[in-house]
Scaffold this active site. Structure first.
Site, PDB file in Angstrom:
ATOM      1  CG  HIS A  83       9.346  -2.512  21.381  1.00 24.60           C
ATOM      2  ND1 HIS A  83      10.650  -2.110  21.608  1.00 24.60           N
ATOM      3  CD2 HIS A  83       8.931  -3.083  22.537  1.00 24.60           C
ATOM      4  CE1 HIS A  83      11.004  -2.450  22.837  1.00 24.60           C
ATOM      5  NE2 HIS A  83       9.979  -3.036  23.431  1.00 24.60           N
ATOM      6  CG  ASP A 126       6.988  -3.605  26.301  1.00 21.27           C
ATOM      7  OD1 ASP A 126       7.881  -3.802  25.452  1.00 21.27           O
ATOM      8  OD2 ASP A 126       7.200  -3.111  27.427  1.00 21.27           O
ATOM      9  CG  HIS A 132      10.074   0.928  25.307  1.00 26.13           C
ATOM     10  ND1 HIS A 132       8.729   0.660  25.264  1.00 26.13           N
ATOM     11  CD2 HIS A 132      10.676  -0.251  25.585  1.00 26.13           C
ATOM     12  CE1 HIS A 132       8.526  -0.618  25.508  1.00 26.13           C
ATOM     13  NE2 HIS A 132       9.694  -1.209  25.703  1.00 26.13           N
ATOM     14  NE  ARG A 187       7.789  -6.309  29.507  1.00 25.58           N
ATOM     15  CZ  ARG A 187       7.823  -6.663  28.217  1.00 25.58           C
ATOM     16  NH1 ARG A 187       8.847  -6.329  27.461  1.00 25.58           N
ATOM     17  NH2 ARG A 187       6.843  -7.365  27.698  1.00 25.58           N
TER      18      ARG A 187
END
Ligand code: OGA
Ligand code: MN
Length: 300
Positions: free
Chosen positions: A117, A119, A273, A288
């Protein structure tokens, strides 16, 4: 480019860039995320991100959440993730990615990134990039795979490129979240109806133009891309399945093996990723931040 090219100054410090893979990804050497950076340093990093897709900063263990947030903000406004349970206390800009479960309570999102995907591609203005800081790492496993969507596009044959260029696709958070929540033994919450409404499906071009490099990007991913608007459902599904298989070829991938203190900044416009996972008994926690990006435009 030379293997070790000096790209800019941070305050008065030189930092350098070393490629990590023949196609993309680079290590930034000699840069301290915690130190104030001037505009020239920030724009050099932004340029390096656009050109290399993944930037690895080693030895950033001392960086606090406040400093991680401040550095991230230099690249754009930060998103607050829809999974509110897993935001760092007093710092909602930080999403906790963790497999740690204490007294039955997950510390963070336990199954983050288990599908390829980009993000927040499910937002109308998807993310420019994410900055993931290693807090606690397992003794083995837990690598993250990154895939270049620029290289994946380039490698398609001309006939397919021409077919893809006019197409648009739906990106949707809820479809996969529901499927993952059902499998997660209650560790991943299903969104409330209210929350689900904040992430309605959106439509993006299948071939996106990178805002900085101008390069075409194959902007679809298994995690969030659910259908092609212009094609009959079955035909669209088959086309997407073929594109996902294409992206999964190892020749487009850089495998990141996390070291203590790593902070990795990736470009969500041009890369996807995948978390490869680790054994549940080996603790793995990362923080994150996610920078908002522009509304994608088609490459034509
Ligand atoms: C993320 C993510 C992958 C990993 O944080 O966005 O997908 O390996 N993480 O933790
Ligand atoms: Mn992710």
């Amino acid at each position: 480019m030379t293997a070790l090219a000096s790209i800019a100054n941070q305050a008065s410090t030189n930092f350098e860039l070393r490629p990590l893979h023949p196609l993309f990804a680079a290590e930034i050497i000699g840069f301290d995320i915690a130190a104030p950076a001037d505009d020239a340093a920030i724009s050099a990093i932004a340029g390096a991100l656009a050109h290399h897709g993944v930037l690895v900063f080693r030895d950033q263990k001392h960086v606090t959440p406040e400093q991680h947030i401040a550095f991230s903000r230099a690249f754009g406004p930060l998103e607050i993730h829809v999974q509110k349970k897993f935001l760092l206390k007093d710092h909602p800009e930080v999403l906790i990615v963790s497999n740690v479960i204490e007294n039955g309570v997950p510390l963070g999102l336990v199954d983050a990134g288990r599908y390829w995907h980009s993000d927040l591609s499910y937002l109308a203005e998807p993310s420019l990039g994410s900055l993931l800081h290693a807090i606690e790492l397992p003794s083995e496993g837990g690598d993250t795979l990154f895939g270049s969507l620029t290289a994946a596009y380039e490698a398609l044959d001309e006939r397919i490129k021409a077919k893809l260029k006019p197409l648009t696709a739906v990106h949707d958070y809820n479809t996969l979240n529901k499927a993952q929540a059902a499998k997660s033994d209650g560790l991943r919450p299903v969104l409330s109806a209210e929350q689900a409404k904040t992430v309605p499906p959106v439509i993006h071009p299948v071939v996106r133009r990178h805002e900085v490099t101008g390069a075409p990007i194959l902007f679809v991913s298994e995690g969030f891309t659910t259908r092609i608007i212009e094609l009959p459902e079955e035909e669209g599904r088959a086309l997407l399945a073929g594109l996902f298989e294409h992206q999964k070829q190892p020749r487009f991938h850089y495998r990141h093996h996390w070291q203590n203190g790593d902070l990795v900044f990736w470009d969500n416009r041009a890369t996807i990723h995948l978390a490869t996972g680790t054994q549940p008994n080996l603790r793995r926690t990362l923080y994150r931040t996610t920078v908002r990006g522009p509304k994608p435009t088609a490459f034509s």
